[in-house]
Enzyme design. Structure first.
Site, PDB file in Angstrom:
ATOM      1  NE  ARG A 145      -1.940   1.755   3.512  1.00 40.32           N
ATOM      2  CZ  ARG A 145      -1.962   1.648   4.845  1.00 40.32           C
ATOM      3  NH1 ARG A 145      -2.735   0.754   5.427  1.00 40.32           N
ATOM      4  NH2 ARG A 145      -1.197   2.415   5.589  1.00 40.32           N
ATOM      5  CG  HIS A 154      -6.894   2.336   6.509  1.00 36.14           C
ATOM      6  ND1 HIS A 154      -7.343   1.140   5.968  1.00 36.14           N
ATOM      7  CD2 HIS A 154      -7.926   2.856   7.215  1.00 36.14           C
ATOM      8  CE1 HIS A 154      -8.612   0.962   6.340  1.00 36.14           C
ATOM      9  NE2 HIS A 154      -8.982   1.985   7.085  1.00 36.14           N
ATOM     10  CE1 TYR A 177       1.025   2.831   8.603  1.00 35.11           C
ATOM     11  CE2 TYR A 177      -0.138   4.459   9.919  1.00 35.11           C
ATOM     12  CZ  TYR A 177      -0.063   3.677   8.787  1.00 35.11           C
ATOM     13  OH  TYR A 177      -1.039   3.742   7.852  1.00 35.11           O
TER      14      TYR A 177
END
Lengths: 352, 325
Positions: free
Chosen positions: A252, A256, A265
């Site tokens: 990805r 999200h 992160y």
């Protein structure tokens, strides 16, 4: 511990066929795939911008995963087979017959305008992780009972494989020899939780072993590998040989969804490495080497896709706001009297 | 007219629908070879085959979730969850998935399925088997919640449920499965949802209940009768849709209402009944609507269930207090 299955790869990053591999799609089909991938990336950029402007709702981009989505959906027949989405598979919805205008309307807060048209064999997007998988198993089981050879392609992510519904659905599908392909997009992340924290298994594809059907692993950034694996699984399903689990390893690129902040992160080095495996660039190189793609052609395609996207976005923006009673629509075929009274503008009798 | 127990009436309805409509299929745990843990489906797999009466893997969420998929494929699934307390492990497929299926698809898809679930206390069953959690499903719009209390109603309401285009949770009171026999027509008949049943009439107090608590109220009413208190017993039959008019009529008739249920007191459906009555018929009331319910405690072990569940004595006491008010 069982070794991780060998990962199927067909295209190298330079766009060359790997030794011993043959393409399962002809050049025209690969071009169709590339156009869907390009549309997807244009849509991600547009949807993100419109969300930032407050005009569209939350969006979960496909960016980086286009080959995993498109390679799989090209292996099923929209005129016959069913698509069971999670929510990060935009180009598959388009390929399966969902109008772009409906998707745009959905994002502007017009769910009714986003209704899946009659005849489009697709279930609604599913926000509850893995909850669509028992539906897919039941649908495939029902289609088997009906005869006719239709197959279900069900998408989920790596996080979904930790859910109980994933297990229950796979187990049931195996038990019923249901004609379903479970396509796991392993994009490395469930929001901020990396794949390494999701499970101790070396490969999600290994899970299939416990359900009595094949699990295969593919390079999910390789359109031809994903297609080949899915086409094989679809042929098995059609022949009455039951389900297949496919783990498509991808990454990805982005958040999200538009509320997320991966800077908190994600590892920039890992991301940069993933971007060097870009699924679109790989197909572009492949087709270019075969004389089936060039910059002028891409420019023309992008212009056409952008115009299509503009038209859908503008049409959605022109829709009148939904009526306040639209939330009462389609709850029941035969609504309770109490609900009809609320629809007519009356809350509890004590309210007024 | 044949005499049937409640479980025989359920089986009769299932058999008739399997015969009438080839799309109907049953799926659940142990329903085929065994005929169900309560034998509700006894003999049906032998008659209709293992493709239509299906022994499922032990997975409640998959039983319900697969029913949605089967409905999309054109079937009319009648799922059995072995006990309503086991729907805890399928709740995410019932409330948010079955309940919203039609609306999420904006009417493109429907879920014309039935989830049958035996439930209720008083049969000394292990943990979770007795949980009366019907009110949880009233808070998940899109589902109809049906609670039969007699053999006649069980058959007529189940036939209605299978033919209804909306999803139905059909809760069967296992304590009453074999308690009584009743005349039940051999052929097909349906009972419309949203029509409460007046079990007995009396002018002094109205006892409102559903499912097994109706039987409790009937016993309480008989005792009250001996004390010169004439009770109406109203069986709601369906919580969704709720027969507001029938409820208000029964409350207005006596002006005194006791609502009785086997579920815990707080936020039980009795609270909805009490609120509805005070909103719709406040000035017809002679006193507060009283509630007799199970305690706000997890369902206890068999040795304690008699003191956990509402009793005839508690219902009678509440009715006496209501009449005195």
């Amino acid at each position: 511990m069982t070794a991780s299955p060998r990962r199927l790869a067909v295209l190298s990053m330079t766009g060359r066929l790997r030794r011993g591999q043959r393409p399962s799609l002809d050049d025209a089909q690969v071009r169709e795939g590339l156009e869907l991938m390009l549309l997807s990336r244009l849509f991600d950029a547009r949807a993100t911008t419109l969300q930032r402007l407050g005009r569209w709702g939350v969006h979960s981009p496909v960016e980086g995963q286009e080959a995993a989505v498109v390679g799989a959906c090209l292996a099923v027949d929209p005129g016959r087979d069913w698509l069971v989405p999670q929510y990060r598979e935009f180009p598959a919805y388009i390929h399966h017959g969902m109008p772009l205008a409906g998707i745009a309307a959905f994002f502007t807060g017009h769910p009714a305008q986003g209704r899946i048209p009659d005849g489009v064999r697709m279930l609604p997007i599913q926000v509850a992780i893995a909850a669509q998988l028992p539906h897919a198993a039941g649908l495939a089981w029902g289609l088997r009972r009906q005869g006719g050879g239709a197959v279900v392609l069900a998408y989920c992510g790596d996080g979904a494989t930790s859910e109980g519904d994933f297990h229950e659905a796979c187990n049931l599908a195996g038990r019923m020899q249901a004609p379903v392909v479970f396509l796991v997009q392993n994009n490395g992340w469930a929001i901020s939780t990396p794949r390494s924290l999701q499970s101790a298994t070396p490969s999600l594809a290994l899970r299939a072993l416990g359900y009595g059907f094949p699990g295969v692993r593919v390079d999910g950034n390789d359109l031809l590998a994903v297609h080949q694996a899915t086409a094989t699984a679809v042929a098995r399903a059609r022949a009455g040989e039951g389900p297949t689990l496919i783990e498509a390893d991808t990454y990805r690129y982005s958040f999200h969804n538009t509320t997320d902040n991966p800077a908190a992160y994600a590892d920039p080095v890992e991301l940069a490495a993933a971007r060097r495996q870009d699924p679109i660039e790989r197909v572009r190189r492949y087709l270019t080497q075969r004389g089936a793609w060039d910059p002028a052609r891409e420019a023309a395609v992008r212009e056409r896709l952008t115009a299509t996207l503009d038209a859908a976005v503008n049409a959605a923006a022109r829709l009148p706001p939904p009526g306040p009673d639209e939330c009462f629509d389609d709850i029941y075929a035969r609504p309770p009297a109490r609900l009809l009274r609320q629809r007519a503008g009356h809350g509890a009798p004590s309210e007024a | 007219m044949p005499q049937m127990t409640l479980v025989e009436a359920v089986r009769d309805a299932l058999r008739l629908e399997l015969r009438r409509d080839p799309r109907v299929m049953l799926l659940g745990l142990d329903i085929g070879r065994l005929g169900g843990v309560f034998r509700a489906t006894d003999g049906l797999q032998a008659e209709f085959g293992a493709e239509r009466v299906v022994d499922m893997p032990l997975a409640e969420a998959a039983i319900v979730g697969a029913s949605i998929g089967l409905a999309v494929a054109g079937f009319v699934p009648v799922a059995e969850i072995q006990f309503l307390g086991f729907t805890h492990q399928a709740f995410h497929q019932i409330g948010p998935q079955v309940g919203r299926w039609r609306q999420r698809s904006r009417g493109r898809f429907s879920a014309p399925l039935v989830i049958r679930a035996p439930f209720g206390g008083g049969i000394r069953s292990p943990e979770f088997h007795s949980d009366a959690i019907e009110a949880q499903f009233v808070q998940t719009p899109g589902i109809k919640v049906v609670m039969p209390a007699s053999p006649y109603d069980a058959k007529g309401l189940l036939l209605e449920a299978i033919r209804d285009p909306d999803p139905v949770l059909f809760c069967e009171p296992d304590r009453l499965y074999r308690l009584h026999r009743q005349e039940v027509p051999a052929g097909e008949y349906t009972i419309p949802f949203g029509q409460a049943r007046t079990v007995r009439e009396g002018d002094d107090v109205t006892l409102v209940a559903w499912s097994a608590a109706v039987e409790l109220c009937e016993r309480a009413a008989a005792q009250l009768d001996g004390e010169g208190i004439a009770a109406t017993v109203l069986d709601l039959r369906t919580l969704v849709p709720l027969d507001v008019e029938g409820l208000v009529r029964a409350a207005t008739r006596t002006g005194r209402v006791v609502v009785v249920h086997e579920a815990p007191l707080s936020a039980g459906f009795g609270a909805e009944v009490a609120a509805t009555i005070q909103e719709e018929a406040f000035f017809a009331l002679d006193g507060p609507v009283r509630r007799v319910a199970a305690w706000d405690a997890p369902y206890p072990s068999a040795a304690l269930e008699a003191s956990y569940l509402p009793t005839v004595a508690r219902v009678v006491a509440a009715a006496r207090a209501a009449v005195r008010s």
